[in-house]
Write an enzyme that holds these catalytic residues in place. Structure first.
Site, PDB file in Angstrom:
ATOM      1  CG  ASP A 109      28.285  84.383  51.594  1.00 11.36           C
ATOM      2  OD1 ASP A 109      27.992  83.281  51.091  1.00 11.36           O
ATOM      3  OD2 ASP A 109      27.967  85.472  51.071  1.00 11.36           O
ATOM      4  NE  ARG A 160      28.813  79.400  47.984  1.00  8.10           N
ATOM      5  CZ  ARG A 160      28.302  80.501  48.569  1.00  8.10           C
ATOM      6  NH1 ARG A 160      29.062  81.338  49.230  1.00  8.10           N
ATOM      7  NH2 ARG A 160      27.009  80.733  48.507  1.00  8.10           N
TER       8      ARG A 160
END
Ligand SMILES: Cc1cc2nc3c(=O)[nH]c(=O)nc-3n(C[C@H](O)[C@H](O)[C@H](O)COP(=O)(O)OP(=O)(O)OC[C@H]3O[C@@H](n4cnc5c(N)ncnc54)[C@H](O)[C@@H]3O)c2cc1C
Length: 283
Positions: A109, A160
């Site tokens: 992340d 992402r």
């Protein structure tokens, strides 16, 4: 004061892995993949970071044992990034050894902008060693993303793309939503053109519709990318996307350290605050 978990239930699946499993199975049954996120941030002590790595390794094994269609997302600050970059990298490699052994996948992340450079550096080294078993996140609101996205796309990284969730000043991040959307679109184009399987993470109808139209125009197949959304948000939209033949994945956070994540979701949209307030007054 410990806040009751009932408050967070809208956005956080459960406090333990065992309680999360039925929720993952229900999502998988709808043909939607899962990314599991054990909540927590900014570990300051090596003993805690070491424990976290072991928990993540166990998590990969548990996912495999339960035959779930799920990968995991991790935060480098939970693996010691605040303590020492080399130490953090070693921890990540330990986890990636397991991911490779199980043919699984770990996404890193992206956190606040203080960590962007070190996260990208660590990712690039890890990508060289572990290839398809590791991915990264890029935030469209950061000014620096214009360059980062080209570098990562050139590498063929698994990215992402999201807008960005942290409060950043104007010299670091775009502040206006229309401009963030335009940046998002231009970065999505780069990823769709240059990488094998971009992950488009948004709940924003304007961006979802834009991606659908753009990929149709460019004849980019629905099997070439994936929409991603957060647990508890826009479930009907997600299900409709799957019915329409798109690939979809839900990011499922769980764990006892849910407060910072929960707070970010509340700050994002006033409707989320109203929702949580209304659940407080329901049995
Ligand atoms: C899978 C996933 C992973 C993420 N990972 C990261 C990460 O690693 N790092 C990071 O910084 N951020 C991450 N984010 C968060 C992201 O950066 C944004 O903060 C968050 O997604 C909000 O932006 P948005 O584009 O989804 O929509 P928003 O900007 O919140 O909303 C835009 C518009 O979308 C529509 N909309 C949004 N939500 C709803 C709803 N519930 N119901 C109806 N309409 C709605 C409305 O029209 C709204 O005006 C992630 C997000 C997702 C989905």
């Amino acid at each position: 004061m410990k806040l009751p978990f009932a408050l967070a239930r809208r956005f956080v699946a459960a406090e333990t892995f065992e309680e999360t499993v039925p929720k993952i199975k229900a999502i998988n049954a709808k043909n939607i993949r899962v990314t599991l996120d054990l909540l927590g941030e900014n570990v300051k002590e090596k003993t805690t970071a070491d424990e976290t790595v072991e928990i993540y390794i166990q998590l990969l094994e548990n996912i495999k044992a339960a035959a779930l269609t799920s990968t995991i997302s991790i935060k480098l600050t939970m693996m010691g990034l605040d303590i020492d970059e080399e130490y953090c990298k070693k921890n990540l490699y330990k986890l990636l050894d397991k991911a490779r052994e199980l043919d699984s996948f770990v996404r890193i992340d992206m956190e606040a902008s203080d960590y962007t450079q070190s996260t990208i550096d660590i990712f690039k080294d890890a990508f060289e060693k572990y290839g398809k078993h590791v991915g990264i996140v890029i935030q469209a609101y950061l000014h620096r993303t214009a360059k980062d996205i080209e570098d990562l796309a050139e590498l063929g990284a698994d990215v992402r793309l999201c807008k960005g969730a942290y409060k950043e000043p104007g010299n670091i991040a775009i502040q206006s939503m229309p401009e963030i959307r335009e940046a998002f679109k231009s970065y999505a184009k780069v990823l769709l053109e240059k990488t094998a399987f971009p992950r488009i993470a948004t709940h924003d109808d304007e961006l979802i519709d834009w991606i659908k139209t753009y990929t149709e125009e460019k004849k980019i197949g629905k099997e070439r990318f994936e929409f991603q959304m957060l647990y508890g948000l826009r479930e009907e939209t997600m299900e409709q996307l799957v019915k329409d033949g798109y690939q979809a994945r839900v990011y499922v956070p769980y764990g006892t350290m849910w407060f910072p994540y929960f707070k970010r979701r509340l700050m994002e949209r006033k409707e989320n605050i109203f929702f949580v307030l209304s659940t407080m007054f329901k049995k």
